[in-house]
Structures are given as structure tokens and as C-alpha cells.
Motif scaffolding. Structure first.
Motif, PDB file in Angstrom:
ATOM      1  N   ALA A   1      -3.672 -13.722   9.169  1.00  0.00           N
ATOM      2  CA  ALA A   1      -2.627 -13.120   7.922  1.00  0.00           C
ATOM      3  C   ALA A   1      -3.719 -12.377   6.879  1.00  0.00           C
ATOM      4  CB  ALA A   1      -1.941 -14.408   7.317  1.00  0.00           C
ATOM      5  N   ARG A   2      -4.511 -13.061   6.738  1.00  0.00           N
ATOM      6  CA  ARG A   2      -5.741 -12.268   5.870  1.00  0.00           C
ATOM      7  C   ARG A   2      -6.430 -11.098   6.537  1.00  0.00           C
ATOM      8  NH1 ARG A   2      -9.931 -15.683   6.020  1.00  0.00           N
ATOM      9  NH2 ARG A   2     -11.228 -14.402   7.198  1.00  0.00           N
ATOM     10  N   GLU A   3      -6.484 -11.295   7.703  1.00  0.00           N
ATOM     11  CA  GLU A   3      -7.001 -10.143   8.564  1.00  0.00           C
ATOM     12  C   GLU A   3      -6.061  -9.033   8.522  1.00  0.00           C
ATOM     13  OE1 GLU A   3      -8.956  -7.215  10.500  1.00  0.00           O
ATOM     14  OE2 GLU A   3      -9.811  -8.772   9.569  1.00  0.00           O
ATOM     15  N   ALA A   4      -4.644  -9.267   8.694  1.00  0.00           N
ATOM     16  CA  ALA A   4      -3.652  -8.281   8.705  1.00  0.00           C
ATOM     17  C   ALA A   4      -3.490  -7.479   7.515  1.00  0.00           C
ATOM     18  CB  ALA A   4      -2.459  -8.923   9.132  1.00  0.00           C
ATOM     19  N   VAL A   5      -3.794  -8.121   6.426  1.00  0.00           N
ATOM     20  CA  VAL A   5      -3.899  -7.418   4.921  1.00  0.00           C
ATOM     21  C   VAL A   5      -4.872  -6.382   5.114  1.00  0.00           C
ATOM     22  CG1 VAL A   5      -4.441  -7.602   2.516  1.00  0.00           C
ATOM     23  CG2 VAL A   5      -2.724  -9.301   3.788  1.00  0.00           C
ATOM     24  N   GLY A   6      -6.302  -6.891   5.287  1.00  0.00           N
ATOM     25  CA  GLY A   6      -7.614  -5.972   5.630  1.00  0.00           C
ATOM     26  C   GLY A   6      -7.143  -4.903   6.556  1.00  0.00           C
ATOM     27  N   ALA A   7      -6.514  -5.090   7.557  1.00  0.00           N
ATOM     28  CA  ALA A   7      -6.209  -3.984   8.729  1.00  0.00           C
ATOM     29  C   ALA A   7      -5.183  -3.010   8.108  1.00  0.00           C
ATOM     30  CB  ALA A   7      -5.737  -4.621   9.863  1.00  0.00           C
ATOM     31  N   HIS A   8      -4.312  -3.375   7.476  1.00  0.00           N
ATOM     32  CA  HIS A   8      -3.369  -2.800   6.587  1.00  0.00           C
ATOM     33  C   HIS A   8      -3.966  -1.599   5.443  1.00  0.00           C
ATOM     34  CE1 HIS A   8       0.216  -0.861   5.003  1.00  0.00           C
ATOM     35  NE2 HIS A   8       0.156  -1.260   3.808  1.00  0.00           N
ATOM     36  N   HIS A   9      -4.914  -2.244   4.782  1.00  0.00           N
ATOM     37  CA  HIS A   9      -5.567  -1.509   3.790  1.00  0.00           C
ATOM     38  C   HIS A   9      -6.426  -0.430   4.648  1.00  0.00           C
ATOM     39  CE1 HIS A   9      -5.269  -3.652  -0.069  1.00  0.00           C
ATOM     40  NE2 HIS A   9      -4.362  -4.353   0.626  1.00  0.00           N
TER      41      HIS A   9
ATOM     42  N   ALA B   1      -6.076   0.703   7.661  1.00  0.00           N
ATOM     43  CA  ALA B   1      -5.201   1.855   8.215  1.00  0.00           C
ATOM     44  C   ALA B   1      -4.495   2.914   7.448  1.00  0.00           C
ATOM     45  CB  ALA B   1      -3.985   1.134   9.045  1.00  0.00           C
ATOM     46  N   VAL B   2      -4.235   2.462   6.204  1.00  0.00           N
ATOM     47  CA  VAL B   2      -3.742   3.461   5.222  1.00  0.00           C
ATOM     48  C   VAL B   2      -4.907   4.229   4.686  1.00  0.00           C
ATOM     49  CG1 VAL B   2      -2.685   3.588   2.792  1.00  0.00           C
ATOM     50  CG2 VAL B   2      -1.852   1.923   4.571  1.00  0.00           C
ATOM     51  N   GLY B   3      -5.913   3.762   4.355  1.00  0.00           N
ATOM     52  CA  GLY B   3      -7.157   4.655   4.213  1.00  0.00           C
ATOM     53  C   GLY B   3      -7.096   5.388   2.837  1.00  0.00           C
ATOM     54  N   THR B   4      -6.354   4.913   2.044  1.00  0.00           N
ATOM     55  CA  THR B   4      -6.191   5.567   0.613  1.00  0.00           C
ATOM     56  C   THR B   4      -6.358   4.389  -0.490  1.00  0.00           C
ATOM     57  OG1 THR B   4      -3.987   5.798   0.443  1.00  0.00           O
ATOM     58  CG2 THR B   4      -5.126   7.690   1.266  1.00  0.00           C
ATOM     59  N   PRO B   5      -6.834   4.883  -1.498  1.00  0.00           N
ATOM     60  CA  PRO B   5      -6.679   3.632  -2.616  1.00  0.00           C
ATOM     61  C   PRO B   5      -5.379   3.033  -2.826  1.00  0.00           C
ATOM     62  CG  PRO B   5      -8.222   5.465  -3.610  1.00  0.00           C
ATOM     63  CD  PRO B   5      -7.468   5.890  -2.230  1.00  0.00           C
ATOM     64  N   VAL B   6      -5.340   1.957  -3.016  1.00  0.00           N
ATOM     65  CA  VAL B   6      -3.691   1.381  -3.445  1.00  0.00           C
ATOM     66  C   VAL B   6      -2.758   1.996  -4.200  1.00  0.00           C
ATOM     67  CG1 VAL B   6      -2.296  -0.654  -3.876  1.00  0.00           C
ATOM     68  CG2 VAL B   6      -4.636  -1.153  -2.639  1.00  0.00           C
ATOM     69  N   LEU B   7      -3.347   2.562  -5.467  1.00  0.00           N
ATOM     70  CA  LEU B   7      -2.457   3.264  -6.202  1.00  0.00           C
ATOM     71  C   LEU B   7      -1.876   4.787  -5.788  1.00  0.00           C
ATOM     72  CD1 LEU B   7      -4.608   2.909  -9.494  1.00  0.00           C
ATOM     73  CD2 LEU B   7      -2.374   1.714  -8.987  1.00  0.00           C
TER      74      LEU B   7
ATOM     75  N   GLU C   1       6.556   3.008   0.965  1.00  0.00           N
ATOM     76  CA  GLU C   1       6.593   2.205   2.203  1.00  0.00           C
ATOM     77  C   GLU C   1       5.408   1.409   2.388  1.00  0.00           C
ATOM     78  OE1 GLU C   1       7.268   5.735   2.263  1.00  0.00           O
ATOM     79  OE2 GLU C   1       9.581   5.356   2.305  1.00  0.00           O
ATOM     80  N   GLU C   2       4.338   2.173   2.295  1.00  0.00           N
ATOM     81  CA  GLU C   2       2.903   1.475   2.473  1.00  0.00           C
ATOM     82  C   GLU C   2       2.670   0.201   1.592  1.00  0.00           C
ATOM     83  OE1 GLU C   2       0.508   5.312   3.929  1.00  0.00           O
ATOM     84  OE2 GLU C   2       0.686   5.152   1.752  1.00  0.00           O
ATOM     85  N   ARG C   3       3.250   0.523   0.291  1.00  0.00           N
ATOM     86  CA  ARG C   3       3.059  -0.506  -0.353  1.00  0.00           C
ATOM     87  C   ARG C   3       4.013  -1.824  -0.159  1.00  0.00           C
ATOM     88  NH1 ARG C   3       0.810   0.124  -5.238  1.00  0.00           N
ATOM     89  NH2 ARG C   3       0.991   2.265  -5.389  1.00  0.00           N
ATOM     90  N   ALA C   4       5.277  -1.513   0.053  1.00  0.00           N
ATOM     91  CA  ALA C   4       6.133  -2.381   0.651  1.00  0.00           C
ATOM     92  C   ALA C   4       5.488  -3.235   1.759  1.00  0.00           C
ATOM     93  CB  ALA C   4       7.443  -1.818   1.105  1.00  0.00           C
ATOM     94  N   GLU C   5       4.951  -2.554   2.902  1.00  0.00           N
ATOM     95  CA  GLU C   5       4.243  -3.134   4.063  1.00  0.00           C
ATOM     96  C   GLU C   5       3.269  -4.069   3.342  1.00  0.00           C
ATOM     97  OE1 GLU C   5       3.279  -4.423   7.763  1.00  0.00           O
ATOM     98  OE2 GLU C   5       5.275  -4.241   6.670  1.00  0.00           O
TER      99      GLU C   5
END
Length: 93
Positions: A20-28, A30-36, A41-45
């Protein structure tokens, strides 16, 4: 070292928490941009993955506390848990 026996259920919870921890990192990654800068959709995921991560970590911690072996043996217990979850070669996990 204390005699520590790790149940299959605890090992599985450790693997689930790590996944689960790795899935969070993989999502970050994959998106490749700062969270802000994320889309709704990216934020919801990301939020959904964080909830899963927190639930998995809480389930693992509750099971560890119920098991009771960690008290006074934290370092040895966590090493034994990682070995049970990943085998002898658990470095980097």
C-alpha cells in the motif's frame, strides 16, 4: 535475541502494508508533477491510495500490539517480521 515466532497472518499484513505504501509512491511518480498541480482525478486517486495505506498500516500495528511480542523486543521483532514476510534476503524492503 528473544525467541520470536511470527505468524503467517502478521507476515501477510506486513506485505500488504508495504504494498500500500509503495502504491502511493508509484502514483506520485506516475503523475510526475507536484501535488499542488494535480488534477482532481489525480488528487482523488492519491487520496484513495493514502486511505488504503493508512488502513493497512493501522491493521498491521493493531495485530502487532495484539500479538504482544514486540514489547521490549522492538528491533528484533521488526527484523523477524521482515524476515517472515520476505525471507532471509529482506534488505531494501
Amino acid at each position: 535475541m528473544a525467541d520470536i515466532t511470527i505468524s503467517d497472518a502478521l507476515a501477510e499484513l506486513q506485505r500488504a502494508s508495504d504494498a500500500a505504501r509503495e502504491a502511493v509512491g508509484a502514483h506520485h511518480r506516475a503523475v510526475g508533477t507536484p501535488v499542488l498541480e494535480w488534477s482532481d482525478e489525480e488528487r482523488a486517486e492519491g487520496d484513495r491510495l493514502q486511505v488504503v495505506r493508512k488502513e493497512a498500516a493501522a491493521a498491521l500495528q493493531a495485530a502487532i500490539e495484539a500479538d504482544g511480542q514486540e514489547v521490549g523486543n522492538s528491533y528484533d521483532f521488526r527484523r523477524a517480521l521482515r524476515k517472515a514476510a520476505y525471507g532471509q534476503d529482506y534488505a531494501g524492503q
